[in-house]
Structures are given as structure tokens and as C-alpha cells.
Design a protein around this motif. Sequence first.
Motif, PDB file in Angstrom:
ATOM      1  N   LEU A  69      -4.682  38.581 -20.786  1.00 30.04           N
ATOM      2  CA  LEU A  69      -4.225  37.243 -21.169  1.00 30.04           C
ATOM      3  C   LEU A  69      -2.964  37.300 -22.017  1.00 30.04           C
ATOM      4  N   ARG A  73       1.384  35.992 -17.630  1.00 36.41           N
ATOM      5  CA  ARG A  73       1.387  34.551 -17.435  1.00 36.41           C
ATOM      6  C   ARG A  73       0.665  34.233 -16.134  1.00 36.41           C
ATOM      7  N   ARG A  74       0.134  33.025 -16.027  1.00 40.45           N
ATOM      8  CA  ARG A  74      -0.592  32.628 -14.826  1.00 40.45           C
ATOM      9  C   ARG A  74       0.302  32.789 -13.596  1.00 40.45           C
ATOM     10  N   GLY A  75      -0.310  33.252 -12.505  1.00 34.72           N
ATOM     11  CA  GLY A  75       0.423  33.411 -11.265  1.00 34.72           C
ATOM     12  C   GLY A  75       1.093  34.762 -11.109  1.00 34.72           C
ATOM     13  N   SER A  98      -7.106  34.774 -16.555  1.00 32.18           N
ATOM     14  CA  SER A  98      -5.651  34.832 -16.692  1.00 32.18           C
ATOM     15  C   SER A  98      -4.922  34.149 -15.552  1.00 32.18           C
ATOM     16  N   GLY A  99      -5.630  33.842 -14.455  1.00 24.79           N
ATOM     17  CA  GLY A  99      -4.971  33.229 -13.315  1.00 24.79           C
ATOM     18  C   GLY A  99      -4.001  34.166 -12.625  1.00 24.79           C
ATOM     19  N   CYS A 100      -4.288  35.461 -12.714  1.00 25.62           N
ATOM     20  CA  CYS A 100      -3.449  36.469 -12.065  1.00 25.62           C
ATOM     21  C   CYS A 100      -4.208  37.086 -10.890  1.00 25.62           C
TER      22      CYS A 100
END
Length: 347
Positions: A69, A73-75, A98-100
Motif C-alpha cells: 500500500l 498506487r492503485r492500478g 492496493s488495487g494492483c
Amino acid sequence: MRLIDLRSDTVTRPTPEMRRAMYEAEVGDDVYGEDPTVNRLQERAAELLGKEDALFVPTGTQGNQVAVLTHTRRGEEVIVEAEAHVYIYEVAGIAALSGCQVKPVPGVNGAMDPEAVAAAIREDNVHYPRTGLVCVENTHNRSGGCVVPTENIAAVAGAAHRRGIPVHMDGARIFNAAVALGRPAAELVAPVDSVMFCLSKGLAAPVGSLLVGSRDFIAEARRHRKLLGGGMRQAGVLAAAGLVALELMIDRLADDHANARRLAEGINEIPGLAVDMATVQTNMVLTEVTDPRWTAPALVQALREEGVLCNATGPQHIRLVTHKDVTAADVEIALATIDQVVKAGPQ
């Protein structure tokens, strides 16, 4: 019947010194940064690992996820070794929290080819996610506790850093690696930007891990720890055991390694079982069940009934882990039991 528990080094019980330290611990509110025992533990962890600062977290998984986190960054995309704990055993946390997305790179006993890591880093293209982080692991759980060479870690980190990408180490058992190599832990983690290590495995504390890195990184990680519910209050009661672990429990890891080697050698003498001795480097023994009468889950259950606990890691593979609550005498009892059960066959 006394059980010999070889399932994991997470089953260790706190020592009398730890229990006494916990009872007597000086405490304060750690969310306010006011717990003196937590603060001492964090300072000692940073010192041992050669980094600027550290953060006490409840679990290794939370420590790893806080690191992701904080670094990403996300993505974005996170490069990991294909059998990494952070990829296999952390409930898709990288994606969920984390949106990764994860980009696995196959390794050999946990070591990724630095050229493969460099090739996996994304070019600047509107169609691709940016590479946000590279994760390494030492010792490597799924390979049976193999030590990833420091030279390999440095080369992988160099490939990432040349592209401006940070590197995090899942160092849950970094002190096992340090003891096995006879080198300071700080030297092993010098190439990476952050590292998580566990107090609650071979070091035998009841709870806790440390996330270590730069002062700015830890300041941001503290915010993410709070987000994930890891902001504990009078946590010095737990941190006190961690201080004892760092003071008294590191050097004795060599005993666990010796016991694991004896266990592996003995298992290799049992018809129907096989161990690749090259992988027995720390406190884990990965065993292949070659006797056609047995599957790994069936053998694990039969051993449990005779007082030896271990875990199947696949249809024909079993993992056994030594720790401070398994003595050399226990290893001999376990070997005799395993020999007897395997030879007798399924009942």
C-alpha cells in the motif's frame, strides 16, 4: 500422548522470559506513539536491519500488505516470484487492498533471474499498468526455507532501482537466512527499500512482526497500518516479548537448522520418502512421498494419530518445520514414528 508439532514454527510458545517481560511491560497508547516498549522494539528492529525506522504490526501478512500500500498506487503492477508468500498465501491482498495486479516471475528456490525481472518491468505505454514495486522473499517458504543469495537480491534490486522502482522484502524468516549464512541481517537486506520480518515464527514471540524502512516510508506506513486496523493501543504487552525474541532467540536458530538437517537425513533413509538435501538450508524439510500406497494427506493423518503433526503441501509432498519447541530427542522420536507408519502402510 505428547505431540511433536512439526507443522510450522508459528506454533512456538513464548518463553518464561517473554511471559515475565509481558507481565512487567511499561505501556502507553501506541496510536499516539506513546508506548515506550513498542518504541524500544521499533528502534531495536531498525538498528538490527540497518534501516532508519520500523513499525510494529500484528502479523507478517499485514506488514507485507502495508508495504505494498505504501509503495504503490492503485492500478499499478507488482512483480513477485511465482511461488511467493505475498502472492500465494495472502488472500489476494495486493489486488483487494492496493488495487494492483501481480506479475509473477518464475524463480529457482525463490531466486528470480535479474534479467527476467528487468524484462518484466513495463515500458511506458498507455496500454500497460506501470510497474510500481518488486517483491522478494528470504528465506523462501515454498521452496522449503531456501536462502536466496544476497548477490541475487542485490542484482534484482539493481534492475528495479535503475528504473526507479522500489523493492520490498518479505523477510518473515530473515534471521534464519542470516544465521544460515553467518552474516548480519542488515547486510542481507541492504539492497532493498523495505523489509518485513516476523517475531512469531522461529523467534518464538506470541504475536507480531516489524516493517522496516526509511523514516519517510514508515511515517506513511503508519497511516496504512491504521487503515487496515493494525493501530493497537497498549501494545507494549506484546512488544515486550518481541524485545526478548531479538535479544535471546536469534542465535539459537542454528539449533533448529541442525535439527532440520538431521530430520531430513533420517527421512531420506526411509523407503518411500525422499528429500532433496540441497533445499535443506534452514528449518524446513520438504518431503516427497514416493511410496505408491500413500498420498501425502493420508500419511499426514496417519502420523497425526501417532503424535507427529505435519502438513501436506500437495498430493505427494509434506512439509516439516523445526523450531525451539522441538528438541533433538523429539526429532529421533518423530523419525522412528514416520518410519514405522510408512512401512506399515495405510490401515
